[in-house]
Write an enzyme that holds these catalytic residues in place. Structure first.
Site, PDB file in Angstrom:
ATOM      1  N   LYS A  53       0.839  -1.201   0.000  1.00 36.27           N
ATOM      2  CA  LYS A  53       0.000   0.000   0.000  1.00 36.27           C
ATOM      3  C   LYS A  53       0.878   1.256   0.000  1.00 36.27           C
ATOM      4  O   LYS A  53       0.606   2.220  -0.722  1.00 36.27           O
ATOM      5  CB  LYS A  53      -0.947  -0.019   1.216  1.00 36.27           C
ATOM      6  CG  LYS A  53      -2.054  -1.059   1.064  1.00 36.27           C
ATOM      7  CD  LYS A  53      -2.871  -1.308   2.328  1.00 36.27           C
ATOM      8  CE  LYS A  53      -3.755  -2.541   2.102  1.00 36.27           C
ATOM      9  NZ  LYS A  53      -4.645  -2.848   3.225  1.00 36.27           N
ATOM     10  N   GLN A  97      -4.834  -1.579   9.433  1.00 43.88           N
ATOM     11  CA  GLN A  97      -4.712  -2.907   8.828  1.00 43.88           C
ATOM     12  C   GLN A  97      -5.309  -3.968   9.742  1.00 43.88           C
ATOM     13  O   GLN A  97      -5.036  -3.995  10.947  1.00 43.88           O
ATOM     14  CB  GLN A  97      -3.226  -3.196   8.533  1.00 43.88           C
ATOM     15  CG  GLN A  97      -2.974  -4.480   7.770  1.00 43.88           C
ATOM     16  CD  GLN A  97      -3.506  -4.469   6.335  1.00 43.88           C
ATOM     17  OE1 GLN A  97      -3.668  -3.417   5.720  1.00 43.88           O
ATOM     18  NE2 GLN A  97      -3.817  -5.643   5.813  1.00 43.88           N
ATOM     19  N   ASP A 120     -11.004   2.669   3.473  1.00 47.82           N
ATOM     20  CA  ASP A 120     -11.262   1.229   3.312  1.00 47.82           C
ATOM     21  C   ASP A 120     -12.757   0.967   3.074  1.00 47.82           C
ATOM     22  O   ASP A 120     -13.131  -0.107   2.599  1.00 47.82           O
ATOM     23  CB  ASP A 120     -10.849   0.482   4.592  1.00 47.82           C
ATOM     24  CG  ASP A 120      -9.560  -0.289   4.449  1.00 47.82           C
ATOM     25  OD1 ASP A 120      -9.244  -0.699   3.318  1.00 47.82           O
ATOM     26  OD2 ASP A 120      -8.886  -0.485   5.474  1.00 47.82           O
TER      27      ASP A 120
END
Ligand code: GUN
Length: 280
Positions: A53, A97, A120
């Site tokens: 990422k 995460q 997200d």
């Protein structure tokens, strides 16, 4: 008949190149899109994901801030860090995460992220906005699947769409996104009866069942679009999807490979969400 392979690597690269242009335009206006990536603990897979990422941020010109916390971090400490990032106007997107260590309630943490920074698309507010058609962040993997279908020139409107899997990250948001494109949507799961009869009716099949090469040609309608979200291992330990690619290719019109199909799209869509967050 042999299906056309949908090249997720190429399409995700195209999207990252588009994002790069948009970031340069924002920079020219004095806006510097910035993603904060929070990683708790030392799960090796999570470290690889996070590294990829950050690499994509570097490629597209998005600034990134890495926050690495030890595995024994307390829930309150993480919640405080999220609040700091919420309050920081130079941070446009926040990503925590997953999975988190067992002492931390994931739902609480996801819920703490400002919905306007939730790149997200995991927060209940983002999911709710998506469900009722309000602007908001879309979960990256299903949003990437919509792009794969669209950029292959396939219309979703009126199509019979069958999703196998009902997770919060893929199956459920996938259903909402296909519905938004005017698909007729069926969601199958572990309790579904006669699963293979249902998949045989699908014009668009999204397989997210997590079982190696579970679907073969006989489960697929002639000319179907087959999207494979699986990341499984076959009996030799080789990476494979939920669909037997060679077999299914005989029936499908379009099909995504594993690897190189859906996988690379998730990070590309994350980059797109970061630009959207900074643009707002
Ligand atoms: N863990 C596995 N996939 C993801 C993802 O897309 N986002 C986050 N935050 N954690 C993950």
């Amino acid at each position: 008949m042999s299906a056309e392979r949908i090249d997720g690597k190429k399409i995700s690269q195209d999207i990252k190149d588009e994002v790069k242009v948009e970031v340069a335009e924002l920079n020219a206006r004095g806006i510097y899109p910035c993603l904060a990536v929070v990683l708790v603990g030392d799960d090796p897979a999570s470290h690889v994901y996070v590294r990829n990422k950050i690499k994509a941020c570097e490629y597209t010109g998005i600034k990134s801030v890495s926050i690495n916390l030890p595995a024994d971090t307390e829930e309150n400490e993480l919640l405080e860090r999220v609040q700091e990032l919420n309050a920081d106007p130079s941070v446009h997107g926040i990503l925590v995460q997953l999975p988190l260590p067992p002492q931390i309630d994931e739902d609480k943490v996801i819920n703490a992220i400002d919905p306007d920074k939730d790149v997200d698309g995991f927060s209940p507010i983002s999911v709710g906005r998506l469900s009722i058609g309000l602007p908001g962040f879309k979960s990256c993997t299903p949003a990437g699947i919509i792009e794969l279908i669209r950029r292959s020139g396939v219309s979703i409107d009126g199509k019979n769409c069958v999703i196998v899997g009902r997770s919060n990250i893929v199956g459920k948001p996938m259903a909402m996104l296909l519905l938004r494109e005017n698909g007729t949507v069926t969601v199958c799961h572990s309790h579904t009866k006669n699963l293979r009869e249902i998949t045989r009716q699908a014009d668009i099949l999204v397989a997210a069942i997590g079982k190696p090469e579970f679907f073969t040609a006989c489960d697929i309608k002639d000319g179907a679009v087959v999207i494979d979200v699986g990341m499984d291992r076959d009996e030799n330990g080789k990476l494979c999807g939920d669909v037997d690619f060679e077999s299914a290719s005989q029936k499908a019109s379009y099909i995504t490979p594993v690897p190189g199909g859906v996988g690379p799209m998730t990070i590309a869509m994350l980059m797109k969400n970061c630009v959207e967050a900074a643009t707002r």
